[in-house]
Design a protein around this motif. Structure first.
Motif, PDB file in Angstrom:
ATOM      1  N   LEU A  63       0.865  -1.314   0.039  1.00 23.17           N
ATOM      2  CA  LEU A  63       0.028   0.045  -0.122  1.00 23.17           C
ATOM      3  C   LEU A  63       0.757   1.321   0.133  1.00 23.17           C
ATOM      4  CD1 LEU A  63      -3.028   1.236   0.232  1.00 23.17           C
ATOM      5  CD2 LEU A  63      -2.765   1.104   2.723  1.00 23.17           C
ATOM      6  N   GLY A  64       1.884   1.191   0.679  1.00 19.44           N
ATOM      7  CA  GLY A  64       2.865   2.519   0.896  1.00 19.44           C
ATOM      8  C   GLY A  64       3.341   2.579  -0.503  1.00 19.44           C
ATOM      9  N   LYS A  65       3.959   1.594  -0.830  1.00 18.24           N
ATOM     10  CA  LYS A  65       4.674   1.659  -2.125  1.00 18.24           C
ATOM     11  C   LYS A  65       3.714   2.180  -3.414  1.00 18.24           C
ATOM     12  CE  LYS A  65       8.355  -1.547  -1.584  1.00 18.24           C
ATOM     13  NZ  LYS A  65       9.427  -0.590  -1.617  1.00 18.24           N
ATOM     14  N   ASP A  66       2.556   1.735  -3.316  1.00 17.41           N
ATOM     15  CA  ASP A  66       1.411   2.141  -4.412  1.00 17.41           C
ATOM     16  C   ASP A  66       1.249   3.630  -4.241  1.00 17.41           C
ATOM     17  OD1 ASP A  66       1.424  -0.292  -5.771  1.00 17.41           O
ATOM     18  OD2 ASP A  66      -0.540  -1.010  -4.965  1.00 17.41           O
ATOM     19  N   GLU A  67       1.109   4.039  -2.830  1.00 22.28           N
ATOM     20  CA  GLU A  67       0.937   5.624  -2.712  1.00 22.28           C
ATOM     21  C   GLU A  67       1.915   6.257  -3.132  1.00 22.28           C
ATOM     22  OE1 GLU A  67       0.094   5.175   1.517  1.00 22.28           O
ATOM     23  OE2 GLU A  67      -2.109   5.106   1.132  1.00 22.28           O
ATOM     24  N   GLN A  68       3.265   5.812  -2.806  1.00 19.79           N
ATOM     25  CA  GLN A  68       4.279   6.496  -3.577  1.00 19.79           C
ATOM     26  C   GLN A  68       4.170   6.487  -5.046  1.00 19.79           C
ATOM     27  OE1 GLN A  68       8.164   4.757  -2.320  1.00 19.79           O
ATOM     28  NE2 GLN A  68       9.245   6.378  -3.346  1.00 19.79           N
ATOM     29  N   THR A  69       4.125   5.514  -5.726  1.00 16.94           N
ATOM     30  CA  THR A  69       3.935   5.422  -7.082  1.00 16.94           C
ATOM     31  C   THR A  69       2.938   6.412  -7.667  1.00 16.94           C
ATOM     32  OG1 THR A  69       4.702   3.185  -7.117  1.00 16.94           O
ATOM     33  CG2 THR A  69       3.600   3.946  -9.121  1.00 16.94           C
ATOM     34  N   ALA A  70       1.648   6.507  -6.964  1.00 13.70           N
ATOM     35  CA  ALA A  70       0.677   7.378  -7.515  1.00 13.70           C
ATOM     36  C   ALA A  70       0.977   8.734  -7.471  1.00 13.70           C
ATOM     37  CB  ALA A  70      -0.459   6.977  -6.424  1.00 13.70           C
ATOM     38  N   GLN A  71       1.925   9.084  -6.255  1.00 14.47           N
ATOM     39  CA  GLN A  71       2.255  10.559  -6.108  1.00 14.47           C
ATOM     40  C   GLN A  71       3.053  10.648  -7.374  1.00 14.47           C
ATOM     41  OE1 GLN A  71       1.134  12.993  -4.064  1.00 14.47           O
ATOM     42  NE2 GLN A  71       2.259  14.202  -5.692  1.00 14.47           N
ATOM     43  N   GLU A  72       4.347   9.935  -7.766  1.00 15.51           N
ATOM     44  CA  GLU A  72       5.153   9.981  -8.599  1.00 15.51           C
ATOM     45  C   GLU A  72       4.205  10.370 -10.002  1.00 15.51           C
ATOM     46  OE1 GLU A  72       7.974   6.887  -8.797  1.00 15.51           O
ATOM     47  OE2 GLU A  72       8.494   7.391  -6.524  1.00 15.51           O
ATOM     48  N   LEU A  73       3.196   9.307 -10.356  1.00 17.91           N
ATOM     49  CA  LEU A  73       2.343   9.473 -11.512  1.00 17.91           C
ATOM     50  C   LEU A  73       1.770  11.133 -11.461  1.00 17.91           C
ATOM     51  CD1 LEU A  73       1.150   5.935 -11.478  1.00 17.91           C
ATOM     52  CD2 LEU A  73       2.504   6.915 -13.052  1.00 17.91           C
ATOM     53  N   LEU A  74       1.079  11.496 -10.355  1.00 18.71           N
ATOM     54  CA  LEU A  74       0.617  12.879 -10.244  1.00 18.71           C
ATOM     55  C   LEU A  74       1.445  13.771 -10.632  1.00 18.71           C
ATOM     56  CD1 LEU A  74      -1.736  12.233  -7.125  1.00 18.71           C
ATOM     57  CD2 LEU A  74      -2.483  12.545  -9.579  1.00 18.71           C
ATOM     58  N   ASP A  75       2.943  13.649 -10.028  1.00 13.68           N
ATOM     59  CA  ASP A  75       3.710  14.676 -10.327  1.00 13.68           C
ATOM     60  C   ASP A  75       4.240  14.720 -11.570  1.00 13.68           C
ATOM     61  OD1 ASP A  75       3.710  15.228  -7.467  1.00 13.68           O
ATOM     62  OD2 ASP A  75       5.767  14.061  -7.127  1.00 13.68           O
TER      63      ASP A  75
END
Length: 122
Positions: A63-75
């Motif tokens: 979950l933490g890794k997916d949230e980090q990836t989601a933020q990278e995608l948003l960025d």
């Protein structure tokens, strides 16, 4: 040889890829969050407690890794809007299309990313 900047068609392609990946990752986050809350609320026998704790820890890590990836995608989508997408944040040169094909949310070219990772290792 100088790297080529992205065309308008390239930008549309990568923006679509980023949006698709964000949808997938967001769906994964929803599923993992549901599983994690379900796992945390379950009563388990003492015999199963170790494996249940390990499964919960794995779900939380994912979950933490997916949230980090989601933020990278948003960025990355923000960089598309700002017309800064596709340029290395370190050397300002265009990121090769092969790298963006493999990792559309890349912030840096491979050379600069390797240097950053070497610095972080120390």
């Amino acid at each position: 040889m100088p790297r080529k900047a992205l065309t308008a068609a390239d930008l549309k392609k990568y923006e679509a890829a980023l949006r698709h990946m964000l949808g997938v990752v967001t769906g994964d986050i929803d599923v993992l969050a549901e599983e994690t809350s379900h796992e945390a609320g379950r009563d388990v026998s003492t015999e199963d407690a170790g494996s249940e704790i390990a499964a919960l820890e794995l779900s939380l890590e994912l979950l933490g890794k997916d949230e980090q990836t989601a933020q990278e995608l948003l960025d990355a989508l923000d960089r598309v809007k700002a017309k800064a997408y596709g340029n290395c944040e370190t050397c300002q040169q265009p990121i090769p299309k092969g790298r963006l094909d493999a990792m559309p949310h890349a912030r840096n070219c491979i050379s600069c990313q390797r240097e950053l990772e070497k610095k972080r290792a120390f």
